[in-house]
Design a protein around this motif. Structure first.
Motif, PDB file in Angstrom:
ATOM      1  N   HIS A  72       2.326  19.434  -4.127  1.00 13.96           N
ATOM      2  CA  HIS A  72       2.637  18.009  -4.165  1.00 13.96           C
ATOM      3  C   HIS A  72       1.974  17.405  -2.932  1.00 13.96           C
ATOM      4  N   ALA A  73       1.257  16.305  -3.114  1.00 12.82           N
ATOM      5  CA  ALA A  73       0.601  15.676  -1.977  1.00 12.82           C
ATOM      6  C   ALA A  73       0.613  14.162  -2.141  1.00 12.82           C
ATOM      7  N   ALA A  74       0.745  13.478  -1.012  1.00 10.93           N
ATOM      8  CA  ALA A  74       0.732  12.019  -1.002  1.00 10.93           C
ATOM      9  C   ALA A  74      -0.664  11.525  -0.642  1.00 10.93           C
ATOM     10  N   VAL A  75      -1.090  10.463  -1.324  1.00 11.89           N
ATOM     11  CA  VAL A  75      -2.360   9.816  -1.027  1.00 11.89           C
ATOM     12  C   VAL A  75      -2.097   8.319  -0.948  1.00 11.89           C
ATOM     13  N   THR A  76      -2.510   7.710   0.152  1.00 11.25           N
ATOM     14  CA  THR A  76      -2.366   6.273   0.330  1.00 11.25           C
ATOM     15  C   THR A  76      -3.691   5.607   0.007  1.00 11.25           C
ATOM     16  N   ASP A  77      -3.620   4.527  -0.767  1.00 10.01           N
ATOM     17  CA  ASP A  77      -4.822   3.826  -1.201  1.00 10.01           C
ATOM     18  C   ASP A  77      -4.702   2.352  -0.829  1.00 10.01           C
ATOM     19  N   ASP A  78      -5.593   1.885   0.049  1.00 16.02           N
ATOM     20  CA  ASP A  78      -5.585   0.482   0.461  1.00 16.02           C
ATOM     21  C   ASP A  78      -6.306  -0.423  -0.531  1.00 16.02           C
ATOM     22  N   ASP A  79      -6.907   0.157  -1.556  1.00 16.53           N
ATOM     23  CA  ASP A  79      -7.541  -0.616  -2.632  1.00 16.53           C
ATOM     24  C   ASP A  79      -6.971  -0.114  -3.952  1.00 16.53           C
ATOM     25  N   PRO A  80      -5.695  -0.379  -4.209  1.00 12.91           N
ATOM     26  CA  PRO A  80      -5.026   0.224  -5.362  1.00 12.91           C
ATOM     27  C   PRO A  80      -5.567  -0.197  -6.712  1.00 12.91           C
ATOM     28  N   ASP A  81      -6.271  -1.304  -6.788  1.00 14.50           N
ATOM     29  CA  ASP A  81      -6.822  -1.699  -8.081  1.00 14.50           C
ATOM     30  C   ASP A  81      -7.941  -0.761  -8.527  1.00 14.50           C
ATOM     31  N   GLY A  82      -8.494   0.005  -7.580  1.00 13.03           N
ATOM     32  CA  GLY A  82      -9.547   0.942  -7.925  1.00 13.03           C
ATOM     33  C   GLY A  82      -9.056   2.119  -8.749  1.00 13.03           C
ATOM     34  N   PHE A  83      -7.814   2.505  -8.560  1.00 11.02           N
ATOM     35  CA  PHE A  83      -7.215   3.604  -9.302  1.00 11.02           C
ATOM     36  C   PHE A  83      -5.846   3.150  -9.800  1.00 11.02           C
ATOM     37  N   PRO A  84      -5.811   2.313 -10.835  1.00 11.81           N
ATOM     38  CA  PRO A  84      -4.520   1.810 -11.327  1.00 11.81           C
ATOM     39  C   PRO A  84      -3.800   2.859 -12.161  1.00 11.81           C
ATOM     40  N   LEU A  85      -3.037   3.698 -11.521  1.00  9.95           N
ATOM     41  CA  LEU A  85      -2.350   4.788 -12.213  1.00  9.95           C
ATOM     42  C   LEU A  85      -0.852   4.551 -12.267  1.00  9.95           C
ATOM     43  N   LEU A  86      -0.234   5.055 -13.319  1.00 14.50           N
ATOM     44  CA  LEU A  86       1.211   5.013 -13.474  1.00 14.50           C
ATOM     45  C   LEU A  86       1.770   6.423 -13.348  1.00 14.50           C
ATOM     46  N   VAL A  87       3.065   6.521 -13.134  1.00 13.00           N
ATOM     47  CA  VAL A  87       3.718   7.821 -13.098  1.00 13.00           C
ATOM     48  C   VAL A  87       3.465   8.513 -14.444  1.00 13.00           C
ATOM     49  N   GLY A  88       3.034   9.750 -14.382  1.00 12.68           N
ATOM     50  CA  GLY A  88       2.718  10.519 -15.580  1.00 12.68           C
ATOM     51  C   GLY A  88       1.240  10.560 -15.911  1.00 12.68           C
ATOM     52  N   ASP A  89       0.459   9.597 -15.387  1.00  7.28           N
ATOM     53  CA  ASP A  89      -0.980   9.594 -15.648  1.00  7.28           C
ATOM     54  C   ASP A  89      -1.647  10.780 -14.964  1.00  7.28           C
ATOM     55  N   LYS A  90      -2.741  11.234 -15.558  1.00  9.10           N
ATOM     56  CA  LYS A  90      -3.519  12.330 -14.985  1.00  9.10           C
ATOM     57  C   LYS A  90      -4.857  11.788 -14.502  1.00  9.10           C
ATOM     58  N   THR A  91      -5.339  12.347 -13.407  1.00  3.79           N
ATOM     59  CA  THR A  91      -6.623  11.954 -12.842  1.00  3.79           C
ATOM     60  C   THR A  91      -7.164  13.117 -12.021  1.00  3.79           C
ATOM     61  N   ASP A  92      -8.423  13.066 -11.690  1.00  9.93           N
ATOM     62  CA  ASP A  92      -9.014  14.077 -10.822  1.00  9.93           C
ATOM     63  C   ASP A  92      -8.788  13.706  -9.362  1.00  9.93           C
ATOM     64  N   VAL A  93      -8.497  14.699  -8.554  1.00 10.17           N
ATOM     65  CA  VAL A  93      -8.415  14.550  -7.107  1.00 10.17           C
ATOM     66  C   VAL A  93      -9.261  15.652  -6.490  1.00 10.17           C
ATOM     67  N   LEU A  94      -9.594  15.488  -5.222  1.00 11.98           N
ATOM     68  CA  LEU A  94     -10.340  16.505  -4.496  1.00 11.98           C
ATOM     69  C   LEU A  94      -9.386  17.231  -3.561  1.00 11.98           C
ATOM     70  N   VAL A  95      -9.295  18.537  -3.722  1.00 15.60           N
ATOM     71  CA  VAL A  95      -8.371  19.373  -2.950  1.00 15.60           C
ATOM     72  C   VAL A  95      -9.150  20.081  -1.843  1.00 15.60           C
ATOM     73  N   ASN A  96      -8.602  20.038  -0.640  1.00 17.27           N
ATOM     74  CA  ASN A  96      -9.201  20.742   0.481  1.00 17.27           C
ATOM     75  C   ASN A  96      -8.972  22.239   0.288  1.00 17.27           C
ATOM     76  N   LYS A  97     -10.042  23.024   0.250  1.00 20.24           N
ATOM     77  CA  LYS A  97      -9.929  24.465  -0.001  1.00 20.24           C
ATOM     78  C   LYS A  97      -9.150  25.195   1.092  1.00 20.24           C
ATOM     79  N   GLU A  98      -9.313  24.760   2.336  1.00 25.85           N
ATOM     80  CA  GLU A  98      -8.635  25.439   3.440  1.00 25.85           C
ATOM     81  C   GLU A  98      -7.184  24.989   3.589  1.00 25.85           C
TER      82      GLU A  98
END
Length: 129
Positions: A72-98
């Motif tokens: 579980h990870a939190a991401v803060t977005d200062d331009d939320p219109d760029g990724f208008p997601l709702l709870v339950g929606d799926k999207t790609d994120v980039l995970v830090n390997k380390e």
């Protein structure tokens, strides 16, 4: 026939340019890997950035699997219109390997993200506001 050949050539050239741009925009140092995540929580708020200056911000809590472990990870977005997601929606994120607890949203200016944004904008309705 000649026009068709020119159109096909332009499409091939534009596709190749898009692929090259995507590879350039993507982290190439191997630190991050793309994975699918689900939005488990979304919080919209305004936050102060200084004297009488506020920014509309959205925080997403993503749930994702990496190397067989659920994170579980939190991401803060200062331009939320760029990724208008709702709870339950799926999207790609980039995970830090380390540090798999650290994720970032893909670059919204990358061609693949721009196409995703356009699709979301076209399909957009009141539920994403």
């Amino acid at each position: 026939m000649k026009k068709l050949l020119i159109i096909i050539s332009c499409v091939i050239i534009l596709s190749a340019a898009a692929i090259i741009a995507i590879r350039i925009a993507a982290p190439d140092n191997g630190e991050y890997v793309k994975t699918e995540a689900r939005v488990s929580q979304r919080t919209d708020y305004t936050r102060s950035t200084g004297a009488d200056d506020y920014v509309y911000t959205r925080e997403y809590i993503f749930v994702y699997n990496y190397s067989g472990t659920e994170y579980h990870a939190a991401v803060t977005d200062d331009d939320p219109d760029g990724f208008p997601l709702l709870v339950g929606d799926k999207t790609d994120v980039l995970v830090n390997k380390e540090n798999p607890r650290k994720v970032i949203l893909p670059d919204k200016t990358a061609p693949e993200s721009f196409i995703d944004y356009v699709i979301r904008f076209i399909k957009r309705d009141k539920k994403y506001r």
